[in-house]
Design a protein around this motif. Sequence first.
Motif, PDB file in Angstrom:
ATOM      1  N   VAL A  38      -0.462   1.345   0.086  1.00  0.00           N
ATOM      2  CA  VAL A  38      -1.993   0.961   0.812  1.00  0.00           C
ATOM      3  C   VAL A  38      -1.517  -1.137   0.922  1.00  0.00           C
ATOM      4  CG1 VAL A  38      -3.784  -0.400  -0.002  1.00  0.00           C
ATOM      5  CG2 VAL A  38      -3.027   2.020  -0.641  1.00  0.00           C
ATOM      6  N   VAL A  51      -9.453  -1.069  -2.057  1.00  0.00           N
ATOM      7  CA  VAL A  51      -7.872  -1.042  -3.065  1.00  0.00           C
ATOM      8  C   VAL A  51      -7.743  -0.760  -3.905  1.00  0.00           C
ATOM      9  CG1 VAL A  51      -5.972  -1.998  -2.300  1.00  0.00           C
ATOM     10  CG2 VAL A  51      -6.728  -1.734  -0.494  1.00  0.00           C
ATOM     11  N   LYS A  52      -8.888  -0.682  -4.322  1.00  0.00           N
ATOM     12  CA  LYS A  52      -8.771  -1.204  -6.306  1.00  0.00           C
ATOM     13  C   LYS A  52      -9.154   0.459  -6.443  1.00  0.00           C
ATOM     14  CE  LYS A  52     -10.955  -3.229  -9.850  1.00  0.00           C
ATOM     15  NZ  LYS A  52     -12.345  -3.008 -10.048  1.00  0.00           N
ATOM     16  N   HIS A  55      -5.860   2.533  -5.277  1.00  0.00           N
ATOM     17  CA  HIS A  55      -4.851   2.842  -6.350  1.00  0.00           C
ATOM     18  C   HIS A  55      -5.229   2.991  -7.365  1.00  0.00           C
ATOM     19  CE1 HIS A  55      -1.936   0.541  -8.280  1.00  0.00           C
ATOM     20  NE2 HIS A  55      -3.184   0.190  -9.591  1.00  0.00           N
ATOM     21  N   SER A  65       1.892   4.597  -7.142  1.00  0.00           N
ATOM     22  CA  SER A  65       1.042   3.650  -6.017  1.00  0.00           C
ATOM     23  C   SER A  65       1.708   2.375  -5.361  1.00  0.00           C
ATOM     24  CB  SER A  65      -0.154   3.468  -6.781  1.00  0.00           C
ATOM     25  OG  SER A  65      -1.186   2.114  -5.715  1.00  0.00           O
ATOM     26  N   GLU A  67       1.225  -0.902  -4.106  1.00  0.00           N
ATOM     27  CA  GLU A  67       0.385  -2.060  -3.540  1.00  0.00           C
ATOM     28  C   GLU A  67       1.001  -3.376  -3.206  1.00  0.00           C
ATOM     29  OE1 GLU A  67      -3.889  -1.445  -6.297  1.00  0.00           O
ATOM     30  OE2 GLU A  67      -3.261  -3.708  -4.973  1.00  0.00           O
ATOM     31  N   ARG A  69      -0.454  -6.928  -0.835  1.00  0.00           N
ATOM     32  CA  ARG A  69      -1.279  -7.548  -0.978  1.00  0.00           C
ATOM     33  C   ARG A  69      -1.056  -9.354  -0.435  1.00  0.00           C
ATOM     34  NH1 ARG A  69      -5.875  -7.704  -4.064  1.00  0.00           N
ATOM     35  NH2 ARG A  69      -6.075  -5.599  -5.092  1.00  0.00           N
ATOM     36  N   GLN A  98      -5.527  -0.776   5.749  1.00  0.00           N
ATOM     37  CA  GLN A  98      -6.397  -1.854   5.415  1.00  0.00           C
ATOM     38  C   GLN A  98      -7.153  -1.613   6.932  1.00  0.00           C
ATOM     39  OE1 GLN A  98      -8.159   0.538   3.433  1.00  0.00           O
ATOM     40  NE2 GLN A  98     -10.491  -0.560   3.071  1.00  0.00           N
TER      41      GLN A  98
END
Length: 296
Positions: A38, A51-52, A55, A65, A67, A69, A98
Motif C-alpha cells: 500500500v 491505510v492503517k 495494514h 503487508s 507499507e 509512506r 491510496q
Amino acid sequence: MTAKVIDGKAFAAKVRAQVTEHVARLAEQNGIQPGLAVVLVGEDPASKVYVKNKHASTIEVGMASFEHRLDASTGEAELLALIDQLNADPKVHGILVQLPLPAHLNSELVINRIAPAKDVDGFHISNVGLLGTGQKSMVPCTPLGCLMMLRDHHGSLAGLNAVVVGRSNIVGKPMAQLLLGDSCTVTIAHSRTKDLAEVCKRADILVAAVGRPEMVTGDMVKPGATVIDVGINRIERDGKNKLVGDVHYESAAAVAGAITPVPGGVGPMTIACLLANTLTACCRANGLEEPKGLTA
Ligand SMILES: Nc1nc(=O)c2c([nH]1)NC[C@@H]1CN(c3ccc(C(=O)N[C@@H](CCC(=O)O)C(=O)O)cc3)C=[N+]21
C-alpha cells in the motif's frame, strides 16, 4: 415495511475467514504467502486511518503487508520508480496507491504504471477494458463487495432493474458493468439526470454512490427494493460528528425490502474484497486455482 438490514460487517468477516483459510492452505501446500503493498503519499488524515486499517486486516488474514509512506512533496519520478520496484518484486502480488493523491501528481499516469495483474483496485485501464468486455480482470473492491451482497440476498439478479446513482470510475461505472454482467437492466443516473426520483423509483436494486450525504430519500425508493449505500460522509449534526451514507437511512428503510447501513455496510466489504483480490492475484501469478466465490 421495514427493510431487512444487510450486515456488511458480518458478511465481510465471512469473506475474510474464507481468505484466511485459503492463505493458510497456500502456505502449507505451496509455501507461498500473498503480499499487498500500500502506497500512501501525504498526510491526509482519513487516508492514514484507511491505510492503517488495511495494514491490520492484511496481517490478520496471514498475508504480508508492505507499507510505503511518502512525503506529500514526493515527485512523480520518485513515485513511478517505487511502483516499478513493486511491479518487479515477486513478494508483492497486489499494489494499491491510496487515492486521492496530492494535486501535483497525475493519478491516471500513476495508476496505469501498476502492472495490471497486481492492480488489486482494478483501476488500471487494462482492467477497466477487460471488465467492460466481460473478460477476466481485477475488479474494483467496492463494486465487487456490493455485488457479493446483492447475489447473497437475491440469488440471481437476472432481469432486475438496477439503477446506479453516480458515474465515477471507481464505483458507479464498474458497478454498472458488474450488474450488466449479472443480466440486470442497468441505468446509470447522476446529478444531471432528469426526474431522478422517478428513475430511482423504478429500481429493484438501487445503488447510491454520489458522494452527497443522505441525498436518496424514501420517496425515491420502490417498495421492497434493495438499497445499497456506498456513501461515506462525515457530517456534523446536533454538535456531534456523524458518519452518514448517500441514503437517508430512516426514510429509505421504511420502504425498502433490504438496505445496507453506514457504517457497517459497504465499507467493511471494500476492505474484505481488497484482501480477496490480493489472494486472487497471488493465485493467478503462481498458476494456481483461484478461490471460488471471491471474484466476479
Ligand atoms: N486506491 C484506493 N482504493 C480504495 O479502496 C480507497 C481509496 N484509494 N481511497 C479512499 C477510499 C475509501 N475506502 C474505504 C474503505 C473502507 C471503509 C470502511 O471500512 N468503513 C467503515 C467505517 C469507517 C469509519 O468509521 O470511518 C464502515 O463503513 O463501516 C471506508 C472507506 C477505500 N478507498
